[in-house]
Structures are given as C-alpha cells and as structure tokens.
Scaffold this active site. Sequence first.
Site, PDB file in Angstrom:
ATOM      1  N   ASP A  20       2.663   5.417  -6.774  1.00 30.25           N
ATOM      2  CA  ASP A  20       3.961   5.389  -6.091  1.00 30.25           C
ATOM      3  C   ASP A  20       5.150   5.535  -7.024  1.00 30.25           C
ATOM      4  O   ASP A  20       6.213   5.730  -6.580  1.00 30.25           O
ATOM      5  CB  ASP A  20       4.017   4.329  -5.335  1.00 30.25           C
ATOM      6  CG  ASP A  20       2.965   4.308  -4.127  1.00 30.25           C
ATOM      7  OD1 ASP A  20       2.871   5.214  -3.157  1.00 30.25           O
ATOM      8  OD2 ASP A  20       2.201   3.166  -4.005  1.00 30.25           O
ATOM      9  N   HIS A  68      -2.126  -2.608 -10.025  1.00 34.75           N
ATOM     10  CA  HIS A  68      -3.229  -1.974  -9.124  1.00 34.75           C
ATOM     11  C   HIS A  68      -4.482  -2.797  -9.055  1.00 34.75           C
ATOM     12  O   HIS A  68      -4.771  -3.192 -10.208  1.00 34.75           O
ATOM     13  CB  HIS A  68      -3.698  -0.319  -9.633  1.00 34.75           C
ATOM     14  CG  HIS A  68      -4.073   0.268  -8.486  1.00 34.75           C
ATOM     15  ND1 HIS A  68      -5.399   0.436  -8.388  1.00 34.75           N
ATOM     16  CD2 HIS A  68      -3.643   1.173  -7.658  1.00 34.75           C
ATOM     17  CE1 HIS A  68      -6.026   1.203  -7.082  1.00 34.75           C
ATOM     18  NE2 HIS A  68      -4.676   1.451  -6.694  1.00 34.75           N
ATOM     19  N   HIS A 111       0.898  -1.228  -0.122  1.00 35.53           N
ATOM     20  CA  HIS A 111      -0.178   0.117  -0.132  1.00 35.53           C
ATOM     21  C   HIS A 111       0.874   1.257   0.163  1.00 35.53           C
ATOM     22  O   HIS A 111       1.688   1.331  -1.021  1.00 35.53           O
ATOM     23  CB  HIS A 111      -0.774  -0.091   1.284  1.00 35.53           C
ATOM     24  CG  HIS A 111      -2.277   0.738   1.222  1.00 35.53           C
ATOM     25  ND1 HIS A 111      -2.634   1.478   0.177  1.00 35.53           N
ATOM     26  CD2 HIS A 111      -2.983   1.154   2.309  1.00 35.53           C
ATOM     27  CE1 HIS A 111      -3.299   2.400   0.738  1.00 35.53           C
ATOM     28  NE2 HIS A 111      -3.833   2.150   1.845  1.00 35.53           N
TER      29      HIS A 111
HETATM   30  C1  LIG Z   1      -0.684  -3.178  -6.076  1.00 36.08           C
HETATM   31  C2  LIG Z   1      -0.755  -4.845  -5.986  1.00 36.08           C
HETATM   32  C3  LIG Z   1      -0.742  -5.254  -4.591  1.00 36.08           C
HETATM   33  C4  LIG Z   1      -2.339  -5.176  -6.508  1.00 36.08           C
HETATM   34  O1  LIG Z   1      -2.381  -6.618  -6.221  1.00 36.08           O
HETATM   35  P1  LIG Z   1      -3.515  -7.416  -6.728  1.00 36.08           P
HETATM   36  O2  LIG Z   1      -4.383  -6.619  -7.471  1.00 36.08           O
HETATM   37  O3  LIG Z   1      -3.761  -8.579  -5.796  1.00 36.08           O
HETATM   38  O4  LIG Z   1      -2.739  -8.287  -7.832  1.00 36.08           O
HETATM   39  P2  LIG Z   1      -2.169  -9.599  -8.057  1.00 36.08           P
HETATM   40  O5  LIG Z   1      -1.417  -9.871  -6.973  1.00 36.08           O
HETATM   41  O6  LIG Z   1      -3.358 -10.665  -8.165  1.00 36.08           O
HETATM   42  O7  LIG Z   1      -1.367  -9.931  -9.478  1.00 36.08           O
HETATM   43  C5  LIG Z   1      -2.262 -10.058 -10.721  1.00 36.08           C
HETATM   44  C6  LIG Z   1      -0.961 -10.544 -11.340  1.00 36.08           C
HETATM   45  O8  LIG Z   1      -0.064  -9.598 -11.681  1.00 36.08           O
HETATM   46  C7  LIG Z   1       1.322  -9.739 -11.348  1.00 36.08           C
HETATM   47  N1  LIG Z   1       1.614  -8.595 -10.987  1.00 36.08           N
HETATM   48  C8  LIG Z   1       1.113  -7.351 -10.048  1.00 36.08           C
HETATM   49  N2  LIG Z   1       1.821  -6.605  -9.700  1.00 36.08           N
HETATM   50  C9  LIG Z   1       3.006  -6.807 -10.197  1.00 36.08           C
HETATM   51  C10 LIG Z   1       4.287  -6.037 -10.201  1.00 36.08           C
HETATM   52  N3  LIG Z   1       4.203  -4.863  -9.522  1.00 36.08           N
HETATM   53  N4  LIG Z   1       5.283  -6.681 -10.851  1.00 36.08           N
HETATM   54  C11 LIG Z   1       5.024  -7.672 -11.776  1.00 36.08           C
HETATM   55  N5  LIG Z   1       4.217  -8.454 -11.603  1.00 36.08           N
HETATM   56  C12 LIG Z   1       3.015  -7.948 -10.918  1.00 36.08           C
HETATM   57  C13 LIG Z   1       1.180 -10.756 -10.141  1.00 36.08           C
HETATM   58  O9  LIG Z   1       2.330 -11.704 -10.385  1.00 36.08           O
HETATM   59  C14 LIG Z   1       0.079 -11.545 -10.654  1.00 36.08           C
HETATM   60  O10 LIG Z   1       0.437 -12.509 -11.998  1.00 36.08           O
HETATM   61  P3  LIG Z   1      -0.087 -14.118 -12.095  1.00 36.08           P
HETATM   62  O11 LIG Z   1      -1.528 -13.755 -12.402  1.00 36.08           O
HETATM   63  O12 LIG Z   1       0.728 -14.623 -13.379  1.00 36.08           O
HETATM   64  O13 LIG Z   1       0.241 -14.628 -10.706  1.00 36.08           O
HETATM   65  C15 LIG Z   1       0.360  -5.397  -6.775  1.00 36.08           C
HETATM   66  O14 LIG Z   1       0.116  -5.084  -8.078  1.00 36.08           O
HETATM   67  C16 LIG Z   1       1.835  -5.309  -6.182  1.00 36.08           C
HETATM   68  O15 LIG Z   1       2.058  -5.909  -5.383  1.00 36.08           O
HETATM   69  N6  LIG Z   1       2.177  -3.981  -6.567  1.00 36.08           N
HETATM   70  C17 LIG Z   1       3.699  -3.477  -6.116  1.00 36.08           C
HETATM   71  C18 LIG Z   1       3.484  -2.881  -5.071  1.00 36.08           C
HETATM   72  C19 LIG Z   1       2.780  -1.429  -5.372  1.00 36.08           C
HETATM   73  O16 LIG Z   1       3.446  -0.711  -5.916  1.00 36.08           O
HETATM   74  N7  LIG Z   1       1.780  -1.066  -4.280  1.00 36.08           N
HETATM   75  C20 LIG Z   1       1.382   0.289  -4.458  1.00 36.08           C
HETATM   76  C21 LIG Z   1      -0.278   0.128  -4.947  1.00 36.08           C
HETATM   77  S1  LIG Z   1      -0.879   1.808  -4.961  1.00 36.08           S
END
Ligand SMILES: CC(C)(COP(=O)(O)OP(=O)(O)OC[C@H]1O[C@@H](n2cnc3c(N)ncnc32)[C@H](O)[C@@H]1OP(=O)(O)O)[C@@H](O)C(=O)NCCC(=O)NCCS
Length: 372
Positions: free
Chosen positions: A309, A253, A212
């Site tokens: 971010d 996201h 987050h």
């Molecule tokens: C923001 C976040 C938590 C959203 O999570 P989510 O909606 O639950 O998405 P998921 O974890 O289900 O990811 C979906 C797919 O995209 C991929 N993915 C998501 N974010 C990714 C990233 N930053 N880099 C690489 N791959 C990513 C996942 O590996 C997953 O792949 P798969 O289906 O092959 O397993 C996630 O994108 C993340 O961890 N981002 C990095 C941290 C970040 O920037 N957070 C700030 C948010 S404002």
Amino acid sequence: MAGSTQVSFVDGQAGELLYRGYSIKELAKYSSFDEVSYLLLCGKLPSQDELYDWKTLLAATRKLEPESERLLWNIKLFHEPATPMDVLRTALSDLALRQMNIDNTSQLSLIAHGITLISQHPTLVAAYHRIHRNQPPVGPLPEIGHAANFLWMLTGTVPSDEEVRALDIALILHADHGYNASTFTARVCASTGSDIFSCICAAIGALKGPRHGGANVNVFRMLQEIRDPKKVEGYFSSQLEQNPKWRIPGFGHRIYKTKDPRAQILKPLAKEICHQKRLPWFDIALEVEKQALTLFRKRGKEDLQCNVDFYSAPLFGALGIDPDFFPCMFALARTPGLVAQCMEEYENGRIIRPLNVYTGSPLRSYVQLKDR
Ligand SMILES: CC(C)(COP(=O)(O)OP(=O)(O)OC[C@H]1O[C@@H](n2cnc3c(N)ncnc32)[C@H](O)[C@@H]1OP(=O)(O)O)[C@@H](O)C(=O)NCCC(=O)NCCS
C-alpha cells in the site's frame, strides 16, 4: 494451519510471491493483467489464441449495464456519505441479481462468472468515480485493453503507454496473496456452498478495513498532510508526540519479515509517473520511508518494512484516482485471485468451521427475571 492452496505462495522470509509457481517479479516484467487473470483462474499461462479469446470475452462483458448506471446515480443522489467500497459492494450485489445460474458452482460456470466479475469490477469503479463528481460515465473502447480501458473510463482521455503499463503492473501485483483476510473471508463463504458473487461481496467487506485494503488511502492522506519532503521529520515528531505508538500507514506485514516484493516493484513505477507529472507524492513517500526505517531500527524492529500500500498510494494518486477510491483499486485487482481461490474451495466441498477456545462463564443456573 487454515487450509491449503495451489493459487499463490507468499514467502515472508525470502520476500517472494508466486502465482501458480511463477514469480511476480517475472510476471510484472513480461506479462499482463489479462495473462495473470487467465493464469490464476485456469491454472496455466495462456497460449496466444487462448489469450486472444480471454481478452475478447472480457471486452464483451465490460460495458456498464443501464441498471447499474441507474443504481449508481441513485446512490449518489440518496446516499452521498457512502464510501466507494460500500457502493462497490452494493453495485456487485445488484449485478448478481441479473446473472443466470449464480448458484451453479461448476468450474465452467465459475470461470464465466469470474470473467463478468473481472471485467465489470473496474467498469463500476470508474463509473462511480465519475458519477460522484456529477459526470456521466464513459463507455469502454473495444480496441484497448483492461488497464487502458479503466483509465479511459475514469477520465475520458486516452492514457499514455507509461500510465497504462504502470497500472497494469500494479493490478498484477495485487491479483492474489495467499490466505489474506479478504481471501479467507471469501473462502469461508464459498465453503458453505454460497454463490461466487456473495463470496466477492463478503471479501470486499473484509478488504475495506484500514488494517487491510483500506491502508492505501491513509498513506495518501499522510502524504497530502505532509505536502513537502522537508516537512517529514517535523510531521513524524508531532505524530509521535501525540501518540508514541503511532502506526505509520503502509508499513508492517503479518507474513513479510523482509521487503515486500510488491512494494519494491511499485517504487520505481510511482517515481516515474509522479516525476513525469511533476507531483510531489513520490519524493515525500521516499523521505517517509527513510525516516520510518530509521525509527524502526532505533526500536530494534528491522523487520518492519513498507508494504504494497505504501508505493501504490502515490502511484494511484498520480494516475488521477481519487484517494477514497484506492481501496476499490485493491478490490478490482484482487478479483481474479478471489475467484480462483473460491474455485478451489468449491472443489474441496467441505465447510470451514474453525475450533475456538471458550473463555466465558462455566455452567450456571438461570435466574428468574423477577429475582434479578
Ligand atoms: C499490517 C499490520 C496490521 C500487521 O499487523 P501484525 O502482524 O498484527 O503486527 P502487530 O500489530 O503485532 O505489530 C508488531 C509490532 O510492530 C509494530 N508495528 C506494526 N506495524 C507498525 C507500523 N505500521 N508502524 C509502527 N509500528 C508498527 C507494532 O506496534 C508492534 O509493536 P510492539 O510489539 O512493540 O507492540 C500492521 O503492521 C499495521 O497495522 N500496519 C499499518 C496498516 C497497513 O499498512 N496495513 C496494510 C497491510 S498490507
């Protein structure tokens, strides 16, 4: 469906974010953080007189309280490993102890507490930013605004107009975002009838996490590690070699399945301030974005784009903010949204109690200790 709100609308398909019906694109172009905080709490754009009064009230509560300063020095002395978010949560909790009637959840009282929270939040962050470097805090200047005062209290130097405007826009863009994790946490707390300071402290706990509000610091650490735009490709190869499921900080996201509008507005601002100060962070970030999008295209994940971010990190870094304090920047900017969303929840007056699926054992008989 977790609930409803009139405060902000996140359209993840269109890549649009509205505060009380106004697009953040227009708010970032024409308004100020002070106008936006009024809009979020009071539900309408202020008139000139209303904005003047609002700014006056914020200015009147901006000064660091001596008790807060003492607490921050004590934390520095006795709890050095505490993260700035831990310190902020503690300092706000301490601030609550000196407020009158924190349990009063009338709209008028919530606006009064909201003003204190919005103005004290940056003051506490700036003060600890200095104290943790053994520098005495710098008091606010009455003649300058919210964003300018934050930079002044951080550095003791009057910031340039470009720096002030860039920070002001960044604060606007972080001010609210629907039912995100920290806002929902705050709303759950408000739904129990607890006080607004407890709601904000609970939200800070949720915001701290790296999925987050803690993501911006990881973005900046990555840029620092890469050091040179030419090294991005090699950095990607080595990260993916170590972990093929490597999550690139600042991408992805839950709601946006297209470009995050906040990242699009932050991008040129980060460029302007980084280039002005001859800092490499924007150029490295640009190359990271290019390589990341290529990687996601290859994986058929075109909906993964950079989030708020990603470009806030090079911008905050160029404004002289210590990376460990980036999540605090998110928190201080989110305060008006949190207060406004809690005000709605107090109005609802009903406890949030989601249903859940039980996946444990069916009924079984207790086994006496001696028989186990
Ligand atoms: C923001 C976040 C938590 C959203 O999570 P989510 O909606 O639950 O998405 P998921 O974890 O289900 O990811 C979906 C797919 O995209 C991929 N993915 C998501 N974010 C990714 C990233 N930053 N880099 C690489 N791959 C990513 C996942 O590996 C997953 O792949 P798969 O289906 O092959 O397993 C996630 O994108 C993340 O961890 N981002 C990095 C941290 C970040 O920037 N957070 C700030 C948010 S404002």
